[in-house]
Each structure stands twice: as structure tokens, then as C-alpha cells.
Design a protein around this motif. Structure first.
Motif, PDB file in Angstrom:
ATOM      1  N   LEU A 288       0.831  -1.201   0.000  1.00  0.00           N
ATOM      2  CA  LEU A 288       0.000   0.000   0.000  1.00  0.00           C
ATOM      3  C   LEU A 288       0.866   1.251   0.000  1.00  0.00           C
ATOM      4  CD1 LEU A 288      -2.589  -0.986   2.763  1.00  0.00           C
ATOM      5  CD2 LEU A 288      -2.899  -1.150   0.297  1.00  0.00           C
ATOM      6  N   SER A 289       0.327   2.312  -0.596  1.00  0.00           N
ATOM      7  CA  SER A 289       0.981   3.611  -0.517  1.00  0.00           C
ATOM      8  C   SER A 289       0.783   4.150   0.902  1.00  0.00           C
ATOM      9  CB  SER A 289       0.373   4.576  -1.533  1.00  0.00           C
ATOM     10  OG  SER A 289      -0.956   4.908  -1.159  1.00  0.00           O
ATOM     11  N   LEU A 290       1.488   5.191   1.254  1.00  0.00           N
ATOM     12  CA  LEU A 290       1.334   5.797   2.580  1.00  0.00           C
ATOM     13  C   LEU A 290      -0.094   6.290   2.799  1.00  0.00           C
ATOM     14  CD1 LEU A 290       4.679   7.768   2.981  1.00  0.00           C
ATOM     15  CD2 LEU A 290       4.012   5.625   4.066  1.00  0.00           C
ATOM     16  N   LYS A 291      -0.686   6.848   1.756  1.00  0.00           N
ATOM     17  CA  LYS A 291      -2.064   7.336   1.846  1.00  0.00           C
ATOM     18  C   LYS A 291      -3.021   6.172   2.101  1.00  0.00           C
ATOM     19  CE  LYS A 291      -5.507   9.965  -0.733  1.00  0.00           C
ATOM     20  NZ  LYS A 291      -5.832  10.623  -2.007  1.00  0.00           N
ATOM     21  N   GLU A 292      -2.800   5.064   1.409  1.00  0.00           N
ATOM     22  CA  GLU A 292      -3.657   3.886   1.600  1.00  0.00           C
ATOM     23  C   GLU A 292      -3.449   3.260   2.976  1.00  0.00           C
ATOM     24  OE1 GLU A 292      -4.162   2.188  -2.945  1.00  0.00           O
ATOM     25  OE2 GLU A 292      -2.262   1.851  -1.895  1.00  0.00           O
ATOM     26  N   GLN A 293      -2.211   3.278   3.446  1.00  0.00           N
ATOM     27  CA  GLN A 293      -1.935   2.756   4.786  1.00  0.00           C
ATOM     28  C   GLN A 293      -2.675   3.567   5.844  1.00  0.00           C
ATOM     29  OE1 GLN A 293       2.318   2.706   5.321  1.00  0.00           O
ATOM     30  NE2 GLN A 293       2.627   1.125   3.768  1.00  0.00           N
ATOM     31  N   LYS A 294      -2.678   4.877   5.677  1.00  0.00           N
ATOM     32  CA  LYS A 294      -3.387   5.747   6.612  1.00  0.00           C
ATOM     33  C   LYS A 294      -4.889   5.475   6.549  1.00  0.00           C
ATOM     34  CE  LYS A 294      -4.237  10.528   7.833  1.00  0.00           C
ATOM     35  NZ  LYS A 294      -4.188  11.917   7.420  1.00  0.00           N
ATOM     36  N   GLU A 295      -5.416   5.346   5.330  1.00  0.00           N
ATOM     37  CA  GLU A 295      -6.839   5.052   5.160  1.00  0.00           C
ATOM     38  C   GLU A 295      -7.191   3.714   5.808  1.00  0.00           C
ATOM     39  OE1 GLU A 295     -10.171   4.380   1.631  1.00  0.00           O
ATOM     40  OE2 GLU A 295      -8.046   4.499   1.097  1.00  0.00           O
ATOM     41  N   GLN A 296      -6.339   2.711   5.604  1.00  0.00           N
ATOM     42  CA  GLN A 296      -6.575   1.389   6.174  1.00  0.00           C
ATOM     43  C   GLN A 296      -6.593   1.453   7.699  1.00  0.00           C
ATOM     44  OE1 GLN A 296      -3.438  -1.599   5.807  1.00  0.00           O
ATOM     45  NE2 GLN A 296      -4.997  -3.147   5.330  1.00  0.00           N
ATOM     46  N   LYS A 297      -5.663   2.189   8.265  1.00  0.00           N
ATOM     47  CA  LYS A 297      -5.593   2.325   9.716  1.00  0.00           C
ATOM     48  C   LYS A 297      -6.866   2.986  10.262  1.00  0.00           C
ATOM     49  CE  LYS A 297      -2.872   4.251  13.456  1.00  0.00           C
ATOM     50  NZ  LYS A 297      -1.797   5.120  13.873  1.00  0.00           N
ATOM     51  N   GLU A 298      -7.315   4.052   9.606  1.00  0.00           N
ATOM     52  CA  GLU A 298      -8.519   4.753  10.048  1.00  0.00           C
ATOM     53  C   GLU A 298      -9.760   3.865   9.942  1.00  0.00           C
ATOM     54  OE1 GLU A 298      -8.533   8.260   7.605  1.00  0.00           O
ATOM     55  OE2 GLU A 298      -6.969   9.225   8.779  1.00  0.00           O
ATOM     56  N   LEU A 299      -9.855   3.111   8.853  1.00  0.00           N
ATOM     57  CA  LEU A 299     -10.998   2.218   8.675  1.00  0.00           C
ATOM     58  C   LEU A 299     -10.990   1.099   9.713  1.00  0.00           C
ATOM     59  CD1 LEU A 299     -11.089   1.967   4.777  1.00  0.00           C
ATOM     60  CD2 LEU A 299     -12.845   2.978   6.244  1.00  0.00           C
ATOM     61  N   ARG A 300      -9.812   0.563   9.991  1.00  0.00           N
ATOM     62  CA  ARG A 300      -9.708  -0.493  10.996  1.00  0.00           C
ATOM     63  C   ARG A 300     -10.082   0.025  12.378  1.00  0.00           C
ATOM     64  NH1 ARG A 300      -4.148  -3.744   9.398  1.00  0.00           N
ATOM     65  NH2 ARG A 300      -5.092  -5.050   7.797  1.00  0.00           N
ATOM     66  N   GLU A 301      -9.643   1.228  12.705  1.00  0.00           N
ATOM     67  CA  GLU A 301      -9.988   1.823  14.001  1.00  0.00           C
ATOM     68  C   GLU A 301     -11.499   2.020  14.120  1.00  0.00           C
ATOM     69  OE1 GLU A 301      -7.610   5.368  14.396  1.00  0.00           O
ATOM     70  OE2 GLU A 301      -5.762   4.215  14.638  1.00  0.00           O
ATOM     71  N   ALA A 302     -12.125   2.479  13.057  1.00  0.00           N
ATOM     72  CA  ALA A 302     -13.581   2.666  13.062  1.00  0.00           C
ATOM     73  C   ALA A 302     -14.282   1.320  13.221  1.00  0.00           C
ATOM     74  CB  ALA A 302     -14.026   3.356  11.767  1.00  0.00           C
ATOM     75  N   TYR A 303     -13.768   0.298  12.532  1.00  0.00           N
ATOM     76  CA  TYR A 303     -14.351  -1.039  12.628  1.00  0.00           C
ATOM     77  C   TYR A 303     -14.242  -1.577  14.052  1.00  0.00           C
ATOM     78  CZ  TYR A 303     -14.941  -6.054  11.986  1.00  0.00           C
ATOM     79  OH  TYR A 303     -15.358  -7.351  12.106  1.00  0.00           O
ATOM     80  N   LEU A 304     -13.052  -1.462  14.646  1.00  0.00           N
ATOM     81  CA  LEU A 304     -12.853  -1.961  16.009  1.00  0.00           C
ATOM     82  C   LEU A 304     -13.698  -1.192  17.020  1.00  0.00           C
ATOM     83  CD1 LEU A 304      -9.015  -2.657  16.029  1.00  0.00           C
ATOM     84  CD2 LEU A 304     -10.878  -4.329  16.059  1.00  0.00           C
ATOM     85  N   LYS A 305     -13.829   0.098  16.829  1.00  0.00           N
ATOM     86  CA  LYS A 305     -14.674   0.900  17.719  1.00  0.00           C
ATOM     87  C   LYS A 305     -16.115   0.397  17.659  1.00  0.00           C
ATOM     88  CE  LYS A 305     -16.170   5.629  18.584  1.00  0.00           C
ATOM     89  NZ  LYS A 305     -16.115   7.023  18.153  1.00  0.00           N
ATOM     90  N   ASN A 306     -16.569   0.092  16.456  1.00  0.00           N
ATOM     91  CA  ASN A 306     -17.922  -0.414  16.262  1.00  0.00           C
ATOM     92  C   ASN A 306     -18.100  -1.784  16.918  1.00  0.00           C
ATOM     93  OD1 ASN A 306     -19.891  -2.107  14.367  1.00  0.00           O
ATOM     94  ND2 ASN A 306     -20.506   0.044  14.320  1.00  0.00           N
ATOM     95  N   VAL A 307     -17.124  -2.661  16.759  1.00  0.00           N
ATOM     96  CA  VAL A 307     -17.190  -3.999  17.361  1.00  0.00           C
ATOM     97  C   VAL A 307     -17.228  -3.891  18.881  1.00  0.00           C
ATOM     98  CG1 VAL A 307     -15.899  -6.148  17.731  1.00  0.00           C
ATOM     99  CG2 VAL A 307     -16.136  -5.212  15.428  1.00  0.00           C
ATOM    100  N   ARG A 308     -16.369  -3.046  19.438  1.00  0.00           N
ATOM    101  CA  ARG A 308     -16.331  -2.877  20.895  1.00  0.00           C
ATOM    102  C   ARG A 308     -17.655  -2.349  21.431  1.00  0.00           C
ATOM    103  NH1 ARG A 308     -10.847  -0.564  19.709  1.00  0.00           N
ATOM    104  NH2 ARG A 308      -9.406  -2.280  20.152  1.00  0.00           N
ATOM    105  N   GLN A 309     -18.229  -1.372  20.743  1.00  0.00           N
ATOM    106  CA  GLN A 309     -19.500  -0.803  21.185  1.00  0.00           C
ATOM    107  C   GLN A 309     -20.615  -1.839  21.112  1.00  0.00           C
ATOM    108  OE1 GLN A 309     -19.879   2.259  22.643  1.00  0.00           O
ATOM    109  NE2 GLN A 309     -21.855   1.395  23.168  1.00  0.00           N
ATOM    110  N   SER A 310     -20.624  -2.623  20.049  1.00  0.00           N
ATOM    111  CA  SER A 310     -21.636  -3.676  19.914  1.00  0.00           C
ATOM    112  C   SER A 310     -21.507  -4.686  21.040  1.00  0.00           C
ATOM    113  CB  SER A 310     -21.499  -4.384  18.570  1.00  0.00           C
ATOM    114  OG  SER A 310     -21.791  -3.513  17.521  1.00  0.00           O
ATOM    115  N   PHE A 311     -20.275  -5.042  21.376  1.00  0.00           N
ATOM    116  CA  PHE A 311     -20.038  -6.001  22.448  1.00  0.00           C
ATOM    117  C   PHE A 311     -20.500  -5.443  23.788  1.00  0.00           C
ATOM    118  CE2 PHE A 311     -17.320  -8.121  25.616  1.00  0.00           C
ATOM    119  CZ  PHE A 311     -17.693  -9.438  25.368  1.00  0.00           C
ATOM    120  N   LYS A 312     -20.194  -4.174  24.046  1.00  0.00           N
ATOM    121  CA  LYS A 312     -20.634  -3.543  25.292  1.00  0.00           C
ATOM    122  C   LYS A 312     -22.150  -3.515  25.380  1.00  0.00           C
ATOM    123  CE  LYS A 312     -16.639  -0.542  25.992  1.00  0.00           C
ATOM    124  NZ  LYS A 312     -16.155   0.848  25.998  1.00  0.00           N
ATOM    125  N   ASN A 313     -22.806  -3.201  24.276  1.00  0.00           N
ATOM    126  CA  ASN A 313     -24.271  -3.179  24.266  1.00  0.00           C
ATOM    127  C   ASN A 313     -24.836  -4.561  24.521  1.00  0.00           C
ATOM    128  OD1 ASN A 313     -24.317  -0.431  23.777  1.00  0.00           O
ATOM    129  ND2 ASN A 313     -24.566  -0.665  21.577  1.00  0.00           N
TER     130      ASN A 313
END
Length: 78
Positions: A22-47
Motif C-alpha cells: 500500500l501507498s502511505l495514503k492507503e496505509q493511513k486510510e486502512q488504519k482509520e478504517l480499521r480503528e472505526a471497525y474496532l470501535k464499532n465492534v467494541r461498542q456492539s459487544f458492550k451493548n
């Protein structure tokens, strides 16, 4: 919940990273998307945990007090 488009993009970037990198821009995008995904998973689990009630063999509610307190403070569970 993450949109289908974002989940698809996560998978696209993952596949591309394995094949060619991946390019640096794609790596940054991937990191942001993964963080959003994990945040969503954690919130679902807490609920999901907030809806749990633990009962012993005798039928007594033995749900931990912290979980009961969290349940009572949640405006969406009542």
C-alpha cells in the motif's frame, strides 16, 4: 454499524496490501478504517453485555453490580 462500502474498502485494502503493498495514503486510510471497525465492534459487544442477566442454579440474580449499574445508566435500555 459500518457501511457495506467501508467494509468492502477494508477488504480491498487488505487484499492489495498482501499482493503488492500500500501507498502511505492507503496505509493511513486502512488504519482509520480499521480503528472505526474496532470501535464499532467494541461498542456492539458492550451493548450486548448490558443486556445480560446472570442467574444462579436457584434462580437468584447474581449479575455483577458494575454491570447492573451500567445497565441502569444506559438511556437506551429501559
Amino acid at each position: 454499524m459500518l457501511s457495506k462500502e467501508k467494509l468492502q474498502r477494508i477488504n480491498e485494502l487488505s487484499a492489495k496490501a498482501k499482493k503488492e503493498g500500500l501507498s502511505l495514503k492507503e496505509q493511513k486510510e486502512q488504519k482509520e478504517l480499521r480503528e472505526a471497525y474496532l470501535k464499532n465492534v467494541r461498542q456492539s459487544f458492550k451493548n450486548q453485555l448490558k443486556s445480560v442477566k446472570i442467574v444462579d442454579e436457584e434462580g437468584n440474580d447474581v449479575t455483577p453490580e458494575k454491570l447492573k449499574k451500567d445497565k441502569n445508566n444506559d438511556p437506551f435500555i429501559h
